[in-house]
Design a protein around this motif. Structure first.
Motif, PDB file in Angstrom:
ATOM      1  N   LEU A 172       0.946  -1.279   0.388  1.00 51.01           N
ATOM      2  CA  LEU A 172       0.138  -0.250  -0.050  1.00 51.01           C
ATOM      3  C   LEU A 172       0.692   1.574   0.141  1.00 51.01           C
ATOM      4  N   GLY A 173       1.953   1.367   0.548  1.00 54.71           N
ATOM      5  CA  GLY A 173       2.808   1.937   0.902  1.00 54.71           C
ATOM      6  C   GLY A 173       2.986   2.643  -0.380  1.00 54.71           C
ATOM      7  N   ALA A 174       4.095   1.755  -0.959  1.00 55.23           N
ATOM      8  CA  ALA A 174       4.948   1.479  -2.406  1.00 55.23           C
ATOM      9  C   ALA A 174       3.809   2.014  -3.649  1.00 55.23           C
ATOM     10  N   LEU A 175       3.036   1.494  -3.583  1.00 56.80           N
ATOM     11  CA  LEU A 175       1.377   2.152  -4.276  1.00 56.80           C
ATOM     12  C   LEU A 175       1.322   3.562  -3.719  1.00 56.80           C
ATOM     13  N   PHE A 176       1.167   3.911  -2.652  1.00 58.50           N
ATOM     14  CA  PHE A 176       0.812   5.372  -3.119  1.00 58.50           C
ATOM     15  C   PHE A 176       2.045   6.167  -3.312  1.00 58.50           C
ATOM     16  N   PHE A 177       3.316   6.310  -2.820  1.00 60.48           N
ATOM     17  CA  PHE A 177       3.890   7.130  -2.657  1.00 60.48           C
ATOM     18  C   PHE A 177       4.110   6.705  -4.612  1.00 60.48           C
ATOM     19  N   CYS A 178       3.902   5.633  -5.760  1.00 67.31           N
ATOM     20  CA  CYS A 178       4.566   6.193  -6.505  1.00 67.31           C
ATOM     21  C   CYS A 178       3.343   7.217  -7.629  1.00 67.31           C
ATOM     22  N   LEU A 179       2.168   6.802  -7.425  1.00 68.07           N
ATOM     23  CA  LEU A 179       1.500   7.585  -7.738  1.00 68.07           C
ATOM     24  C   LEU A 179       1.576   9.196  -7.085  1.00 68.07           C
ATOM     25  N   PHE A 180       1.994   9.344  -5.634  1.00 68.62           N
ATOM     26  CA  PHE A 180       2.235  10.616  -5.799  1.00 68.62           C
ATOM     27  C   PHE A 180       3.639  11.255  -6.978  1.00 68.62           C
ATOM     28  N   VAL A 181       4.539  10.382  -6.713  1.00 67.61           N
ATOM     29  CA  VAL A 181       5.723  10.710  -7.373  1.00 67.61           C
ATOM     30  C   VAL A 181       5.002  11.042  -8.985  1.00 67.61           C
ATOM     31  N   GLY A 182       4.677  10.072  -9.492  1.00 67.84           N
ATOM     32  CA  GLY A 182       4.639  10.108 -10.464  1.00 67.84           C
ATOM     33  C   GLY A 182       3.464  11.317 -11.450  1.00 67.84           C
TER      34      GLY A 182
END
Length: 450
Positions: free
Chosen positions: A401-411
């Motif tokens: 979950l953390g990886a998903l939200f991080f990637c969405l945020f950066v992208g």
């Protein structure tokens, strides 16, 4: 109002940062989890998939985390809040994940200390066909000894963290990481020179076409994220201590390479000797490999006591460097968000964590009945031991979950262009594959959303 960042802690040298970040990545997962997964997924196919995923997914995600940390000069929570307050929750996910991981990491660190003591003192594992399994189960079921050893492991971490970034983490990493490599290479040499070990080496590096499938890819993906310490905020915190002059892309590449090299060396140290002694089926996934299967192997080997002592010293160094990085990320959150001293923040973190650690340790004994509810999409609602729930909570829920939200945020929120601008530091360090990196970021976001 312009923030004052001149007092922000920084790494004293780039090599110190690389060793500290590599120490975070090189943990228990590399030493026992990676060899077990290599065996479970068919040897060379898993290694090939793992290397490709580290290069194509792990590297850009790590680089994005480092760039976010350096751009904001904040901890994981503060970094998200500074760029977009509505995404503060994404940083909180990472802190909660790290808190739970550290609570059981310290317990396992205590187990490692116990086995080092056993090999150094020549203590008896007992007798019978199940001697190593019985010894381990009796030890972890004890209500007192594992807790005391876990506290000793935790105190070592606290000492390093309280001393600060450059004087504590960096200085210790400069000593521990070379020691780790020396121990690992010594074990590899002893392992691959044993009679019959060549068959294990062949098994390790032979790519069998039938074993390259979706399960192998998913297994390699999960191992890569766990091993590289991405998706939890550690690299955001460590990136916030990196001076602007340093080349982030180069550093991230070196960290990924070191982590992958250690994982493969660990497989070379463990798979061949277990393969020829007990068979590949003995390489299960989890703690049993280190604390039951491998002592059995060492007991059958000439010079097994020395081999065993070296291995558990290696495991201790890997556990310690990772635990230090986890604790630092949590302490950085407390010191920056609540304006506490490092000592007060560490104490505030440690007290509730000891309660959680005690629950994890005591739940190893089924007789104590420390069970918690856990919902699984395949199995439905279950009552599982507290230790199993804690591991599933972090590995199966919070880290993805953390990886998903991080990637969405950066992208799509901060934007990959801003990330590249930080990586290049206004053109000082050109990033030749930035378009390819942007494509990978978008691809990963879409894939993760499925």
């Amino acid at each position: 109002m312009k923030e004052k960042l001149e007092n922000r802690s920084q790494w004293a040298s780039n090599i110190g940062f690389i060793l500290a970040a590599s120490g975070s990545a090189v943990g228990l997962g590399n030493i026992w989890k990676f060899p077990g997964k290599v065996a479970a997924y068919g040897g060379g196919a898993f290694i090939l998939c793992y290397i490709l995923i580290v290069a194509l997914v792990g590297f850009p995600v790590m680089l994005a985390e480092l760039s976010l940390g350096r751009a904001t000069q904040k901890n994981a929570v503060g970094a998200f809040r500074k760029l977009n307050r509505r995404w503060t929750f994404a940083g909180c996910i990472g802190i909660v994940t790290l808190f739970v991981i550290l609570s059981y990491y310290t317990v396992v660190g205590g187990w490692v200390l116990k086995y080092i003591w056993v090999y150094l003192t020549g203590a008896d594992f007992g007798g019978g066909a199940t001697q190593y399994q019985d010894y381990f189960m009796n030890f972890v079921s004890s209500p007192i000894e594992p807790l005391i050893l876990g506290v000793i492991f935790l105190l070592v971490c606290i000492y390093v963290i309280v001393r600060g970034v450059s004087e504590g983490i960096e200085r210790v990493s400069k000593f521990l990481m070379p020691c780790l490599f020396v121990l690992l290479i010594a074990i590899v040499i002893q392992s691959v020179t044993l009679p019959g070990a060549v068959e294990g080496v062949k098994y390790l590096f032979t790519v069998r076409p039938g074993t390259v499938n979706g399960d192998t890819l998913v297994g390699a993906l999960g191992q890569a994220f766990f091993s590289l310490s991405v998706g939890m905020g550690i690299m955001i915190t460590y990136g916030s201590y990196v001076p602007k002059k340093e080349n982030l892309a180069k550093s991230a590449g070196v960290i990924c390479a070191v982590d992958t090299m250690v994982a493969i060396l660990a497989a070379l140290a463990i798979v061949p000797v277990v393969f020829v002694t007990l068979g590949a089926d003995s390489l299960g996934q989890g703690g049993g490999v280190a604390f039951m299967a491998l002592p059995d192997v060492f007991g059958r080997m000439p010079g097994g006591v020395v081999f065993g002592c070296l291995f558990f010293m290696l495991l201790f160094l890997a556990a310690l460097t990772s635990a230090i990085s986890i604790m630092e990320s949590c302490v950085a959150f407390l010191t920056e968000e609540f304006h506490l001293t490092r000592l007060k923040a560490t104490i505030l973190l440690t007290l509730p964590m000891l309660v959680l650690s005690a629950g994890y340790s005591l739940s190893q004994s089924s007789a104590r009945g420390i069970n918690l509810p856990w919902f699984d999409f395949h199995e439905g609602l279950q009552m599982l031991p507290m230790n199993a729930v804690m591991e599933k909570f972090t590995d199966n829920l919070m880290i993805p979950l953390g990886a998903l939200f991080f990637c969405l945020f950066v992208g799509w929120v901060w934007g990959s262009k801003n990330a590249v601008r930080e990586i290049e530091n206004n053109g000082e360090h050109p990033f030749p594959v930035k378009k390819f990196g942007h494509f990978l970021c978008v691809f990963w976001h879409l894939w993760s959303s499925l």
